[in-house]
Enzyme design. Sequence first.
Site, PDB file in Angstrom:
ATOM      1  N   CYS A   1      21.253  20.503  22.021  1.00 20.69           N
ATOM      2  CA  CYS A   1      21.752  21.827  21.594  1.00 20.69           C
ATOM      3  C   CYS A   1      22.141  21.819  20.113  1.00 20.69           C
ATOM      4  O   CYS A   1      22.021  22.833  19.441  1.00 20.69           O
ATOM      5  CB  CYS A   1      22.917  22.268  22.476  1.00 20.69           C
ATOM      6  SG  CYS A   1      24.234  21.053  22.565  1.00 20.69           S
TER       7      CYS A   1
ATOM      8  N   GLU B   1      29.016  26.433  26.581  1.00 26.86           N
ATOM      9  CA  GLU B   1      28.402  25.646  25.504  1.00 26.86           C
ATOM     10  C   GLU B   1      26.911  25.950  25.581  1.00 26.86           C
ATOM     11  O   GLU B   1      26.216  25.464  26.473  1.00 26.86           O
ATOM     12  CB  GLU B   1      28.711  24.167  25.760  1.00 26.86           C
ATOM     13  CG  GLU B   1      28.682  23.340  24.494  1.00 26.86           C
ATOM     14  CD  GLU B   1      27.313  22.798  24.230  1.00 26.86           C
ATOM     15  OE1 GLU B   1      26.538  23.506  23.538  1.00 26.86           O
ATOM     16  OE2 GLU B   1      26.994  21.704  24.694  1.00 26.86           O
TER      17      GLU B   1
HETATM   18  P1  NAD Z   1      17.043  27.717  31.846  1.00 22.79           P
HETATM   19  O1  NAD Z   1      17.641  28.788  31.018  1.00 22.79           O
HETATM   20  O2  NAD Z   1      16.195  28.092  33.021  1.00 22.79           O
HETATM   21  O3  NAD Z   1      18.178  26.756  32.417  1.00 22.79           O
HETATM   22  C1  NAD Z   1      19.109  26.146  31.566  1.00 22.79           C
HETATM   23  C2  NAD Z   1      20.125  25.469  32.485  1.00 22.79           C
HETATM   24  O4  NAD Z   1      20.816  26.476  33.195  1.00 22.79           O
HETATM   25  C3  NAD Z   1      19.505  24.582  33.566  1.00 22.79           C
HETATM   26  O5  NAD Z   1      20.335  23.452  33.729  1.00 22.79           O
HETATM   27  C4  NAD Z   1      19.525  25.436  34.827  1.00 22.79           C
HETATM   28  O6  NAD Z   1      19.683  24.678  36.013  1.00 22.79           O
HETATM   29  C5  NAD Z   1      20.746  26.277  34.604  1.00 22.79           C
HETATM   30  N1  NAD Z   1      20.671  27.585  35.209  1.00 22.79           N
HETATM   31  C6  NAD Z   1      19.661  28.488  35.112  1.00 22.79           C
HETATM   32  N2  NAD Z   1      19.962  29.614  35.782  1.00 22.79           N
HETATM   33  C7  NAD Z   1      21.200  29.416  36.315  1.00 22.79           C
HETATM   34  C8  NAD Z   1      22.076  30.227  37.102  1.00 22.79           C
HETATM   35  N3  NAD Z   1      21.756  31.484  37.457  1.00 22.79           N
HETATM   36  N4  NAD Z   1      23.260  29.698  37.471  1.00 22.79           N
HETATM   37  C9  NAD Z   1      23.614  28.443  37.094  1.00 22.79           C
HETATM   38  N5  NAD Z   1      22.845  27.652  36.345  1.00 22.79           N
HETATM   39  C10 NAD Z   1      21.652  28.134  35.949  1.00 22.79           C
HETATM   40  O7  NAD Z   1      16.225  26.814  30.875  1.00 22.79           O
HETATM   41  P2  NAD Z   1      15.476  25.428  31.019  1.00 22.79           P
HETATM   42  O8  NAD Z   1      14.007  25.679  30.982  1.00 22.79           O
HETATM   43  O9  NAD Z   1      16.014  24.551  32.094  1.00 22.79           O
HETATM   44  O10 NAD Z   1      15.937  24.852  29.638  1.00 22.79           O
HETATM   45  C11 NAD Z   1      15.453  25.427  28.467  1.00 22.79           C
HETATM   46  C12 NAD Z   1      16.500  26.131  27.678  1.00 22.79           C
HETATM   47  O11 NAD Z   1      17.807  25.840  28.113  1.00 22.79           O
HETATM   48  C13 NAD Z   1      16.420  25.643  26.263  1.00 22.79           C
HETATM   49  O12 NAD Z   1      15.643  26.511  25.513  1.00 22.79           O
HETATM   50  C14 NAD Z   1      17.824  25.591  25.788  1.00 22.79           C
HETATM   51  O13 NAD Z   1      18.127  26.773  25.086  1.00 22.79           O
HETATM   52  C15 NAD Z   1      18.670  25.612  27.014  1.00 22.79           C
HETATM   53  N6  NAD Z   1      19.395  24.364  27.257  1.00 22.79           N
HETATM   54  C16 NAD Z   1      20.492  24.163  26.505  1.00 22.79           C
HETATM   55  C17 NAD Z   1      21.216  23.000  26.683  1.00 22.79           C
HETATM   56  C18 NAD Z   1      22.432  22.723  25.861  1.00 22.79           C
HETATM   57  O14 NAD Z   1      22.816  21.576  25.737  1.00 22.79           O
HETATM   58  N7  NAD Z   1      23.098  23.742  25.325  1.00 22.79           N
HETATM   59  C19 NAD Z   1      20.805  22.069  27.618  1.00 22.79           C
HETATM   60  C20 NAD Z   1      19.663  22.314  28.384  1.00 22.79           C
HETATM   61  C21 NAD Z   1      18.968  23.496  28.188  1.00 22.79           C
END
Ligand code: NAD
Length: 484
Positions: A286, A252
């Site tokens: 999202c 998702e």
């Molecule tokens: P990010 O891409 O660094 O992380 C997003 C999420 O993924 C975080 O919860 C992080 O802990 C997890 N994550 C990152 N790398 C991972 C890995 N290698 N293995 C497992 N989990 C991992 O971004 P961020 O700065 O935390 O959030 C910003 C972006 O994330 C936003 O621009 C948005 O697109 C996306 N986001 C989407 C949702 C959603 O509901 N779809 C929720 C939160 C963040």
Amino acid sequence: MSETPINTQLLIAGQWQDAADGRTLPILDPASGELIGKVAHASVADLDKTVAGAAVGYDAWRNLSAWDRYAIMRKAADLLRERADAIGRIMSREQGKPLAQAVIEINAAAGVIEYFGEEGRRLNDELVPARVPDVEQRVLHRPIGVVAAFTPWNFPINQIARKLGAALGAGCGVIVKAPEDTPASPAELIRCFCDAGIPAGAVSLVYGTPAEISEYLIAHPVVRKISFTGSTPVGKHLAALAGGQMKPVTMELGGHGPVIVCRDADLDQAAERVAAAKFRNAGQVCIAPTRFLLHKDIAAAFIEKFKAQMSALKIGRGLDAGVTMGPVINERRVKALTELVDDARAKGAELWQPDTALPNKGFFFPPTLVLKPTLEMRVMQEEPFGPIAIMDEFSELADAIKEANRLPYGLAAYVYTGCERTERLLGEKLEAGMVAINHHGIGVPEVPFGGVKDSGYGTEGGPAALRAHTIIKLVSSLHRPSAY
Ligand code: NAD
């Protein structure tokens, strides 16, 4: 009011505990930037114990009857509802969202858990008529095994509840890697399951370095399915890791929600509903509406009404009375949003922000309108994930559809119209996993929730979400010919 410092532990084999090496990560209050506690950071030794405990817990859980599993899930949902106000305060403090929104989220999560508990009782096997006498063909739906669930900080409880609910309802065990930014409210959710009597290890909870934990869990033979909510780049990376292990995934991911407002829409209703959806959780949603495509005849009127909604937002600390929009989650997000807006300005956009003072500390970002956008602007390509709304005009509906479908994202799309024919046309033509027309109520547990294209695959709602946590097995028996 002074609040108790947060100290979130790991849940391994049914025991709450610190990391074996004592390592922790700091937790900041996004409304002040101040330290409010710590969370345990799992090491490989902790993960080894977690997986061993999960194998035992899964065995115990799947061997309960579907009815007994339902009773425990139902009890956990009841406990969550009873504790909603107290847990809501914790969530608001660590995540920043207004308390009322936190409590709504928690009650919604209880509904999700209850739904999947009930749905688990309807995970019926099938009998397929055979081509020859005395053959009985049974199709069994059985839990897939232990699921590794990676969840984000924007809805710290509800994002877990969807994954946990579907997995537990199907009889699976779950290891949750919850968000390090907002660890305490997820721990309270999991505590409800412990207090409801779930077998030790059926649910585990870890925090740490996300990349280390995902690499470990995805490769581990005990883990049989991966479920992730977060950004598209991370989702693609995890899907590739899972593909290398031949493990199914539910993804998702991000979105860039188009909103088409037609000439025949009820503009007051549209402005009020879309603004509420846009600024909920400071836009960190999202399925947030992002690219507004307004029919040219009503664009100016709609923008004025939308601005009035923006001006009415009360921005501040989520725990303060009357606040309707809190901070964003961390400094990194403030920087990312600032860069998107600066880029749009430099490329000719007109920007508008309400005349509302922001608190002078913490990670606040003002609600921002981007007008006269062009495709060169980053904000027209990238998910802002914050309180930014982009508004453009269209003359022909076909052009609005083309623009709505232009991006690789396909999560949620919105339409405001008074015409049933337009409703049907856009319901078909918009490339999105979810299309909502004249409202935004798409998050209920009994309907599909998921995206297409780069927004991911699989669904986190409805019976299909439960089925995605099962394997299908054929048992075909040739019985001895009957004596009759
Ligand atoms: P990010 O891409 O660094 O992380 C997003 C999420 O993924 C975080 O919860 C992080 O802990 C997890 N994550 C990152 N790398 C991972 C890995 N290698 N293995 C497992 N989990 C991992 O971004 P961020 O700065 O935390 O959030 C910003 C972006 O994330 C936003 O621009 C948005 O697109 C996306 N986001 C989407 C949702 C959603 O509901 N779809 C929720 C939160 C963040």
